[in-house]
Each structure stands twice: as structure tokens, then as C-alpha cells.
Design a protein around this motif. Structure first.
Motif, PDB file in Angstrom:
ATOM      1  N   LEU A  62      26.527   4.055  33.775  1.00 54.55           N
ATOM      2  CA  LEU A  62      27.033   3.971  32.411  1.00 54.55           C
ATOM      3  C   LEU A  62      27.975   2.780  32.274  1.00 54.55           C
ATOM      4  O   LEU A  62      29.051   2.777  32.867  1.00 54.55           O
ATOM      5  CB  LEU A  62      27.770   5.254  32.031  1.00 54.55           C
ATOM      6  CG  LEU A  62      26.931   6.514  31.810  1.00 54.55           C
ATOM      7  CD1 LEU A  62      27.831   7.682  31.450  1.00 54.55           C
ATOM      8  CD2 LEU A  62      25.900   6.293  30.715  1.00 54.55           C
ATOM      9  N   ASP A  64      30.671   0.299  30.205  1.00 52.96           N
ATOM     10  CA  ASP A  64      31.873   0.689  29.458  1.00 52.96           C
ATOM     11  C   ASP A  64      31.545   1.175  28.051  1.00 52.96           C
ATOM     12  O   ASP A  64      32.143   2.139  27.558  1.00 52.96           O
ATOM     13  CB  ASP A  64      32.846  -0.490  29.388  1.00 52.96           C
ATOM     14  CG  ASP A  64      33.455  -0.808  30.743  1.00 52.96           C
ATOM     15  OD1 ASP A  64      33.412   0.078  31.620  1.00 52.96           O
ATOM     16  OD2 ASP A  64      33.969  -1.933  30.914  1.00 52.96           O
ATOM     17  N   ASP A  66      28.854   2.689  26.941  1.00 49.11           N
ATOM     18  CA  ASP A  66      28.292   4.041  26.973  1.00 49.11           C
ATOM     19  C   ASP A  66      29.342   5.074  27.378  1.00 49.11           C
ATOM     20  O   ASP A  66      29.289   6.229  26.949  1.00 49.11           O
ATOM     21  CB  ASP A  66      27.098   4.091  27.930  1.00 49.11           C
ATOM     22  CG  ASP A  66      25.932   3.254  27.424  1.00 49.11           C
ATOM     23  OD1 ASP A  66      25.864   3.029  26.200  1.00 49.11           O
ATOM     24  OD2 ASP A  66      25.107   2.820  28.248  1.00 49.11           O
ATOM     25  N   ARG A  67      30.288   4.665  28.219  1.00 45.18           N
ATOM     26  CA  ARG A  67      31.386   5.580  28.568  1.00 45.18           C
ATOM     27  C   ARG A  67      32.213   5.926  27.332  1.00 45.18           C
ATOM     28  O   ARG A  67      32.633   7.065  27.154  1.00 45.18           O
ATOM     29  CB  ARG A  67      32.283   4.949  29.636  1.00 45.18           C
ATOM     30  CG  ARG A  67      31.665   4.876  31.026  1.00 45.18           C
ATOM     31  CD  ARG A  67      32.743   4.596  32.063  1.00 45.18           C
ATOM     32  NE  ARG A  67      32.174   4.432  33.379  1.00 45.18           N
ATOM     33  CZ  ARG A  67      31.909   3.259  33.937  1.00 45.18           C
ATOM     34  NH1 ARG A  67      32.155   2.140  33.263  1.00 45.18           N
ATOM     35  NH2 ARG A  67      31.395   3.192  35.144  1.00 45.18           N
ATOM     36  N   ARG A  68      32.450   4.928  26.495  1.00 41.50           N
ATOM     37  CA  ARG A  68      33.216   5.185  25.275  1.00 41.50           C
ATOM     38  C   ARG A  68      32.440   6.114  24.340  1.00 41.50           C
ATOM     39  O   ARG A  68      33.028   6.983  23.684  1.00 41.50           O
ATOM     40  CB  ARG A  68      33.543   3.863  24.569  1.00 41.50           C
ATOM     41  CG  ARG A  68      34.573   3.010  25.314  1.00 41.50           C
ATOM     42  CD  ARG A  68      35.083   1.890  24.419  1.00 41.50           C
ATOM     43  NE  ARG A  68      34.039   0.932  24.085  1.00 41.50           N
ATOM     44  CZ  ARG A  68      33.751  -0.140  24.800  1.00 41.50           C
ATOM     45  NH1 ARG A  68      34.430  -0.406  25.912  1.00 41.50           N
ATOM     46  NH2 ARG A  68      32.794  -0.975  24.421  1.00 41.50           N
ATOM     47  N   LEU A  70      30.354   8.408  25.317  1.00 41.46           N
ATOM     48  CA  LEU A  70      30.470   9.732  25.936  1.00 41.46           C
ATOM     49  C   LEU A  70      31.799  10.386  25.576  1.00 41.46           C
ATOM     50  O   LEU A  70      31.850  11.565  25.207  1.00 41.46           O
ATOM     51  CB  LEU A  70      30.331   9.599  27.455  1.00 41.46           C
ATOM     52  CG  LEU A  70      30.604  10.866  28.277  1.00 41.46           C
ATOM     53  CD1 LEU A  70      29.657  11.981  27.893  1.00 41.46           C
ATOM     54  CD2 LEU A  70      30.489  10.548  29.768  1.00 41.46           C
ATOM     55  N   GLN A  71      32.868   9.634  25.655  1.00 39.02           N
ATOM     56  CA  GLN A  71      34.191  10.189  25.362  1.00 39.02           C
ATOM     57  C   GLN A  71      34.327  10.562  23.888  1.00 39.02           C
ATOM     58  O   GLN A  71      34.995  11.546  23.552  1.00 39.02           O
ATOM     59  CB  GLN A  71      35.269   9.194  25.780  1.00 39.02           C
ATOM     60  CG  GLN A  71      35.350   9.003  27.292  1.00 39.02           C
ATOM     61  CD  GLN A  71      36.378   7.975  27.697  1.00 39.02           C
ATOM     62  OE1 GLN A  71      37.273   7.645  26.917  1.00 39.02           O
ATOM     63  NE2 GLN A  71      36.278   7.455  28.911  1.00 39.02           N
ATOM     64  N   THR A 101      25.606  13.098  36.382  1.00 41.40           N
ATOM     65  CA  THR A 101      26.226  11.795  36.109  1.00 41.40           C
ATOM     66  C   THR A 101      27.272  11.917  35.009  1.00 41.40           C
ATOM     67  O   THR A 101      28.363  11.344  35.097  1.00 41.40           O
ATOM     68  CB  THR A 101      25.158  10.775  35.692  1.00 41.40           C
ATOM     69  OG1 THR A 101      24.242  10.579  36.791  1.00 41.40           O
ATOM     70  CG2 THR A 101      25.783   9.438  35.318  1.00 41.40           C
ATOM     71  N   VAL A 102      26.960  12.684  33.980  1.00 41.70           N
ATOM     72  CA  VAL A 102      27.902  12.877  32.874  1.00 41.70           C
ATOM     73  C   VAL A 102      29.172  13.554  33.369  1.00 41.70           C
ATOM     74  O   VAL A 102      30.293  13.151  33.032  1.00 41.70           O
ATOM     75  CB  VAL A 102      27.249  13.709  31.751  1.00 41.70           C
ATOM     76  CG1 VAL A 102      28.295  14.180  30.744  1.00 41.70           C
ATOM     77  CG2 VAL A 102      26.178  12.882  31.047  1.00 41.70           C
ATOM     78  N   GLU A 105      31.283  11.053  35.306  1.00 39.40           N
ATOM     79  CA  GLU A 105      31.966  10.094  34.435  1.00 39.40           C
ATOM     80  C   GLU A 105      33.132  10.750  33.696  1.00 39.40           C
ATOM     81  O   GLU A 105      34.186  10.137  33.510  1.00 39.40           O
ATOM     82  CB  GLU A 105      30.973   9.501  33.431  1.00 39.40           C
ATOM     83  CG  GLU A 105      29.902   8.621  34.052  1.00 39.40           C
ATOM     84  CD  GLU A 105      30.469   7.368  34.698  1.00 39.40           C
ATOM     85  OE1 GLU A 105      31.598   6.964  34.333  1.00 39.40           O
ATOM     86  OE2 GLU A 105      29.793   6.784  35.557  1.00 39.40           O
ATOM     87  N   LYS A 108      36.035  11.130  36.060  1.00 38.20           N
ATOM     88  CA  LYS A 108      36.721   9.855  36.245  1.00 38.20           C
ATOM     89  C   LYS A 108      37.696   9.583  35.102  1.00 38.20           C
ATOM     90  O   LYS A 108      38.744   8.955  35.294  1.00 38.20           O
ATOM     91  CB  LYS A 108      35.702   8.711  36.325  1.00 38.20           C
ATOM     92  CG  LYS A 108      34.888   8.682  37.609  1.00 38.20           C
ATOM     93  CD  LYS A 108      33.904   7.525  37.576  1.00 38.20           C
ATOM     94  CE  LYS A 108      33.051   7.472  38.836  1.00 38.20           C
ATOM     95  NZ  LYS A 108      32.055   6.377  38.779  1.00 38.20           N
ATOM     96  N   ALA A 109      37.339  10.076  33.904  1.00 38.66           N
ATOM     97  CA  ALA A 109      38.202   9.902  32.731  1.00 38.66           C
ATOM     98  C   ALA A 109      39.217  11.036  32.605  1.00 38.66           C
ATOM     99  O   ALA A 109      39.887  11.163  31.585  1.00 38.66           O
ATOM    100  CB  ALA A 109      37.347   9.830  31.463  1.00 38.66           C
TER     101      ALA A 109
END
Length: 226
Positions: A62, A64, A66-68, A70-71, A101-102, A105, A108-109
Motif C-alpha cells: 500500500l 502512502d 492508499d494508506r490514507r 484506508l485510514q 495486509t489491511v 497497515e 502500523k498506524a
């Protein structure tokens, strides 16, 4: 296999290019003859003089952006499951990712799942009593309800309480604060609705009768009190 520097790998590859035998190359670096073919295979696979370790790090699944995404999904639907979050996230991705994976991630956040506290539902008997109460008071007007003082909810004096309160202390507060306020503000029209707490119920009703204050039955205990 020993961790060779790029220079040492270059020596082995270069010696091979010059026609040196495996034995000669092993003697050159003072290693066993079985190590030379291993180094050559690694160099062929990962590059003539680059380390396999340097190429072992995979690109993050993912980026950055895609991470945003997700959040944002989690912030909007914080009472959901990882599987549902994954399903929604994958609608935004070209290459779908797994629930594992989700979760990784999110961890990690510093976002972790928690089991919700179990809350008892209203029983059928409780629901019938609530419906009956509502039918009995459905004709009350706004002016009728203006005369009602509800224990714990109506405007009035704020009393600081520490720990559990015995029934006699509750009656003291009722007499000194609540009933006094009701007699001044509402005079003879006051109606008091308590919270059906068993420890106070009989004493409170008796005290209200003594002061000629009408008592309104509570709408039935909340589910957690069933």
C-alpha cells in the motif's frame, strides 16, 4: 553462505570471466569450493556484483495514498470489521490486498480492533411495560410535562456524591433540596418521577405521599437493570 562484499563478488565473477576454475576462485578468497557456485548463482539471480539482501526488501503493498484512503475508511466506519474495511478498500485499488495486509497497515498506524462490550437487549416483558406506560401518558400535554421533575435529569440543585449513597442520605437530599425546590417553583402542581432504584423506592414513595406530591412511575428500568 558468507556475506561477501561487492568487491569480493566481483573478484569471483571476474575470475570466472578469465577462465579460472572453481578451485582457483575458492583459493583466491580462501573459501570452500562449494561456496563459489553459490556466489555465482546469487550474482546471476540478483546482479553481477549486488547483494541479495539489498534486493530482498519488497515494495510496500500500500503506497502512502492508499494508506490514507484506508485510514479515512476506518475513521468513517470505526464500528466495523477488518473484512468489511478490506472489501471497501479494494474498490479503490487496482491490485486488491488481503485482510491480513489491511490489519498490518492499521497496526502500523496504531489502529487496533477491540471487542465491543456486550449490551443486554430489552426483554419482551420490558418492552410491553414500556409500551403500556406510553399509552397511559400519550394524552399528556406539554404543560402537564412541565410539572414533572425527573430524578437525575431535570434542572435543579447539583449535589456532589462520592461512592454509594445509603437510602437515608438520599431522603435527606430529597427533603432538603429537591422537595424544597419543587414546593417553591411548582407549588401544588409538582410531580416527581424517580428512577425505580429498589433501595430507595418504598421510602421515596412514602416521603412523597407525606408531602402530598404526586409520584409518576418510571418508564421502566433501562436494559442494563433488567
Amino acid at each position: 553462505m558468507c556475506d561477501f562484499s561487492d568487491f569480493e563478488r566481483g573478484q569471483i565473477v571476474g575470475a570466472r570471466s578469465e577462465g579460472a576454475s572453481v578451485k582457483k576462485r575458492a583459493e583466491l578468497l580462501n573459501v570452500s569450493q562449494t561456496t563459489v557456485p553459490t556466489v555465482m548463482t546469487a550474482c546471476t539471480k540478483h546482479g553481477a556484483s549486488s547483494s541479495a539482501k539489498r534486493n530482498s526488501d519488497r515494495n510496500p503493498k500500500l503506497p502512502d495514498r492508499d494508506r490514507r484512503t484506508l485510514q479515512r475508511i476506518v475513521a468513517r466506519q470505526h464500528k466495523t470489521t477488518a473484512a468489511k474495511v478490506t472489501a471497501e478498500l479494494n474498490t479503490h485499488l487496482r491490485n486488491p490486498v488481503s485482510t491480513k495486509t489491511v490489519r498490518r497497515e492499521l497496526h502500523k498506524a496504531n489502529i487496533h480492533g477491540r471487542a465491543a462490550i456486550a449490551k443486554p437487549l430489552i426483554t419482551d416483558a420490558n418492552a410491553k411495560l414500556r409500551k403500556k406506560w406510553c399509552h397511559e401518558h400519550k394524552t399528556w400535554t406539554l404543560d402537564d410535562w412541565k410539572n414533572v421533575v425527573i430524578s437525575g435529569y431535570s434542572a435543579g440543585p447539583l449535589i456532589h456524591i462520592t461512592g454509594r449513597m445509603p437510602a437515608n442520605e438520599y431522603l435527606d437530599i430529597l427533603n432538603d433540596e429537591v422537595l424544597t425546590m419543587m414546593s417553591v417553583l411548582l407549588q401544588n402542581t409538582a410531580i416527581f418521577q424517580d428512577d425505580n432504584a429498589p433501595i430507595y423506592l418504598v421510602l421515596v414513595r412514602r416521603e412523597l405521599e407525606y408531602h402530598q406530591i404526586f409520584s409518576l412511575a418510571c418508564i421502566i428500568a433501562r436494559p442494563q437493570h433488567n
